[in-house]
Design an enzyme around this catalytic site. Structure first.
Site, mmCIF file in Angstrom:
data_model
loop_
_atom_site.group_PDB
_atom_site.id
_atom_site.type_symbol
_atom_site.label_atom_id
_atom_site.label_comp_id
_atom_site.label_asym_id
_atom_site.label_seq_id
_atom_site.Cartn_x
_atom_site.Cartn_y
_atom_site.Cartn_z
ATOM 1 N N CYS A 115 0.957 -1.179 0.066
ATOM 2 C CA CYS A 115 -0.080 0.141 -0.091
ATOM 3 C C CYS A 115 0.935 1.335 0.131
ATOM 4 O O CYS A 115 0.307 2.334 -0.301
ATOM 5 C CB CYS A 115 -1.148 0.074 1.231
ATOM 6 S SG CYS A 115 -1.984 -1.331 1.133
ATOM 7 N N HIS A 252 -3.460 6.847 2.628
ATOM 8 C CA HIS A 252 -3.915 5.738 1.976
ATOM 9 C C HIS A 252 -5.376 5.633 2.360
ATOM 10 O O HIS A 252 -5.691 5.653 3.654
ATOM 11 C CB HIS A 252 -2.968 4.663 2.421
ATOM 12 C CG HIS A 252 -3.239 3.298 2.092
ATOM 13 N ND1 HIS A 252 -3.676 3.036 0.813
ATOM 14 C CD2 HIS A 252 -3.408 2.125 2.831
ATOM 15 C CE1 HIS A 252 -4.153 1.701 0.849
ATOM 16 N NE2 HIS A 252 -3.933 1.204 1.915
ATOM 17 N N ASN A 282 -9.949 -0.494 -0.377
ATOM 18 C CA ASN A 282 -8.624 -0.230 -0.400
ATOM 19 C C ASN A 282 -8.052 -0.844 -1.580
ATOM 20 O O ASN A 282 -7.997 -2.085 -1.877
ATOM 21 C CB ASN A 282 -8.167 -0.985 0.749
ATOM 22 C CG ASN A 282 -6.449 -1.059 1.029
ATOM 23 O OD1 ASN A 282 -5.977 -0.707 0.219
ATOM 24 N ND2 ASN A 282 -6.174 -1.448 2.314
HETATM 25 N N1 ACO Z 1 -18.701 -9.257 8.466
HETATM 26 C C1 ACO Z 1 -19.144 -9.360 9.404
HETATM 27 N N2 ACO Z 1 -18.343 -9.687 10.567
HETATM 28 C C2 ACO Z 1 -17.303 -9.822 10.333
HETATM 29 C C3 ACO Z 1 -16.498 -9.569 9.027
HETATM 30 C C4 ACO Z 1 -17.337 -9.190 8.097
HETATM 31 N N3 ACO Z 1 -17.004 -8.874 6.796
HETATM 32 N N4 ACO Z 1 -15.255 -9.426 9.188
HETATM 33 C C5 ACO Z 1 -14.861 -9.967 10.673
HETATM 34 N N5 ACO Z 1 -15.990 -9.954 11.157
HETATM 35 C C6 ACO Z 1 -16.233 -10.358 12.508
HETATM 36 C C7 ACO Z 1 -15.060 -10.997 13.281
HETATM 37 O O1 ACO Z 1 -15.193 -12.271 12.852
HETATM 38 C C8 ACO Z 1 -15.143 -10.708 14.856
HETATM 39 O O2 ACO Z 1 -16.374 -11.527 15.298
HETATM 40 P P1 ACO Z 1 -15.881 -12.367 16.881
HETATM 41 O O3 ACO Z 1 -16.053 -11.352 17.603
HETATM 42 O O4 ACO Z 1 -17.468 -13.167 16.777
HETATM 43 O O5 ACO Z 1 -14.603 -13.108 16.392
HETATM 44 C C9 ACO Z 1 -16.090 -9.404 14.598
HETATM 45 O O6 ACO Z 1 -16.398 -9.364 13.278
HETATM 46 C C10 ACO Z 1 -14.953 -8.304 15.163
HETATM 47 O O7 ACO Z 1 -13.846 -8.403 14.328
HETATM 48 P P2 ACO Z 1 -12.844 -7.274 14.764
HETATM 49 O O8 ACO Z 1 -11.519 -8.039 13.904
HETATM 50 O O9 ACO Z 1 -12.670 -7.062 16.148
HETATM 51 O O10 ACO Z 1 -13.152 -6.078 13.916
HETATM 52 P P3 ACO Z 1 -12.557 -4.807 13.949
HETATM 53 O O11 ACO Z 1 -13.269 -3.610 14.497
HETATM 54 O O12 ACO Z 1 -11.157 -4.831 14.320
HETATM 55 O O13 ACO Z 1 -12.317 -4.477 12.272
HETATM 56 C C11 ACO Z 1 -10.970 -4.679 10.388
HETATM 57 C C12 ACO Z 1 -11.757 -5.401 11.384
HETATM 58 C C13 ACO Z 1 -12.262 -3.896 9.620
HETATM 59 C C14 ACO Z 1 -10.260 -5.525 9.541
HETATM 60 C C15 ACO Z 1 -10.146 -3.695 10.961
HETATM 61 O O14 ACO Z 1 -9.168 -4.350 12.109
HETATM 62 C C16 ACO Z 1 -9.242 -2.991 10.329
HETATM 63 O O15 ACO Z 1 -9.605 -2.257 9.277
HETATM 64 N N6 ACO Z 1 -7.925 -3.137 10.083
HETATM 65 C C17 ACO Z 1 -6.721 -2.839 9.255
HETATM 66 C C18 ACO Z 1 -6.774 -3.517 8.144
HETATM 67 C C19 ACO Z 1 -6.754 -3.146 6.800
HETATM 68 O O16 ACO Z 1 -7.067 -2.119 6.506
HETATM 69 N N7 ACO Z 1 -5.840 -3.668 6.088
HETATM 70 C C20 ACO Z 1 -5.853 -3.651 4.782
HETATM 71 C C21 ACO Z 1 -4.332 -3.673 4.361
HETATM 72 S S1 ACO Z 1 -3.375 -2.638 5.318
HETATM 73 C C22 ACO Z 1 -3.333 -0.977 4.866
HETATM 74 O O17 ACO Z 1 -3.672 -0.835 3.676
HETATM 75 C C23 ACO Z 1 -3.002 -0.078 5.935
#
Ligand code: ACO
Length: 325
Positions: A115, A252, A282
């Site tokens: 990214c 980003h 993204n």
């Molecule tokens: N739909 C419904 N539920 C979901 C989904 C989905 N698509 N994905 C995960 N869940 C569930 C999980 O299984 C979890 O359930 P559980 O509690 O029963 O285990 C629950 O939702 C909560 O998941 P978390 O991981 O706590 O959710 P969080 O609030 O952390 O959000 C996310 C997840 C959106 C991935 C966040 O951590 C994030 O944005 N991280 C950054 C990652 C990113 O953007 N990476 C891209 C590349 S890196 C970059 O570009 C910088």
């Protein structure tokens, strides 16, 4: 003394026609529009059907040449930031340079920094221009992330999209101060202790496959806000500009909560933070040039504006740039 700056004289962007909304995603994995919107800010993403990375790159680059009012023959170097090239080798940039009609012999290369790829590629091109090795450079960020997405994994598949953005850089003389037009500073970083936090499950050397994106979302999230803010702060310091002077922060586009977190950390008003991820998700290396070109084409970001670009991604890699358009 003559001081060489790289001015952005053209911009372009392209996204494939097929759009998957959050409701479409809910038909593929167990998710909902409400979950995706509140956790990420993403509403829809563009997905390739028959197009390759080179096709997306070509369209964005063609628009960039057009807005710059120059022909491909004037290019001295073509740099494409991507983690999803057409082939493992040769570099997709070489194919794109030829598709565009660049002169035979024009150097072309891909840059792989996930990214942060566009900021890395911009840094390479800017340094080539400042050293006098190139006068005019095409820098593209393009991805077909849908090709390395595990469409059964709801943790990742809702986040990514396909697209491309491009800029044309051209050498121009400046005074070497913060009032110059062009790229005023760049800085790039990496830290391989986070290698496994966000990566593909395979690779040529390890599995002879491309693999699929996998990540520890929470870890990435934590690191992202700090590294995006750090890159912005350090590049502003190098450029000798203050946060009050900034017209736009263009981070980003990974997650609205990350973007808002960076804006708050830098104490920048919300209306100065560029956001387009609702429509694209993204798009990794494409994210910054795609947003920049969309906003310039819409007349939102204008010639003369002072913009801070900041990116972070797999590796981890991160980096920033300060540009007066
Ligand atoms: N739909 C419904 N539920 C979901 C989904 C989905 N698509 N994905 C995960 N869940 C569930 C999980 O299984 C979890 O359930 P559980 O509690 O029963 O285990 C629950 O939702 C909560 O998941 P978390 O991981 O706590 O959710 P969080 O609030 O952390 O959000 C996310 C997840 C959106 C991935 C966040 O951590 C994030 O944005 N991280 C950054 C990652 C990113 O953007 N990476 C891209 C590349 S890196 C970059 O570009 C910088």
């Amino acid at each position: 003394m003559k001081f060489i700056r790289s001015e952005i004289i053209g911009h372009g962007h392209y996204a494939p026609a097929k759009v998957l909304t959050n409701d479409d995603m809910a038909k593929i994995v167990e998710t909902s529009d409400e979950w995706i919107t509140t956790r990420t800010g993403i509403k829809s993403r563009h997905i390739v059907e028959n197009e390759l990375n080179s096709d997306l790159s070509y369209q964005a680059a063609k628009m960039a040449l057009k807005t710059a009012g120059i022909s491909a023959e004037e290019l001295d170097v073509v740099i494409l930031a991507t983690v999803t090239p057409d082939n493992t080798t040769p570099a997709t940039a070489i194919k794109v340079a030829t598709m565009l009609g660049a002169k035979p012999g024009t150097p072309a290369m891909d840059v792989s920094a996930a990214c942060s790829g566009f900021v890395y590629a911009l840094t390479v091109a800017d340094n080539m221009i400042r050293l006098g090795q190139a006068k005019t450079a095409l820098v593209i960020g393009a991805e077909t992330l849908s090709r390395i997405t595990d469409w059964t994994d709801r943790n990742t598949c809702v986040l990514f999209g396909d697209g491309a953005g491009a800029v044309i850089l051209r050498a121009r003389e400046g005074n070497g101060d913060s009032q110059d037009t062009g790229i005023l500073s760049t800085k790039i970083y990496s830290d391989g202790s986070h290698y496994d936090t966000l990566r593909t499950t395979g690779g040529v050397s390890s599995t002879q496959t491309a693999g699929f994106v996998t990540m520890d979302g929470k870890e990435v999230f934590k690191y992202a806000i700090n590294s995006l803010a750090q890159a912005a702060e350090e590049t502003m310091k190098i450029a000798d500009v203050k946060i009050e002077e900034i017209d736009w922060l263009l981070p980003h586009q990974a997650n609205i909560r990350i973007i808002e977190g960076v804006g708050k950390k830098l104490e920048l008003p919300e209306e100065k933070v560029v956001v387009n991820l609702a429509d694209h998700g993204n798009t990794s290396a494409a994210s910054i040039p795609l947003a920049l070109s969309e906003k310039m084409a819409a007349g939102v970001i204008k010639k003369g504006d002072l913009v801070v670009l900041t990116a972070m991604g797999a590796g981890f890699t991160w980096g920033g740039a300060v540009v007066r358009l």
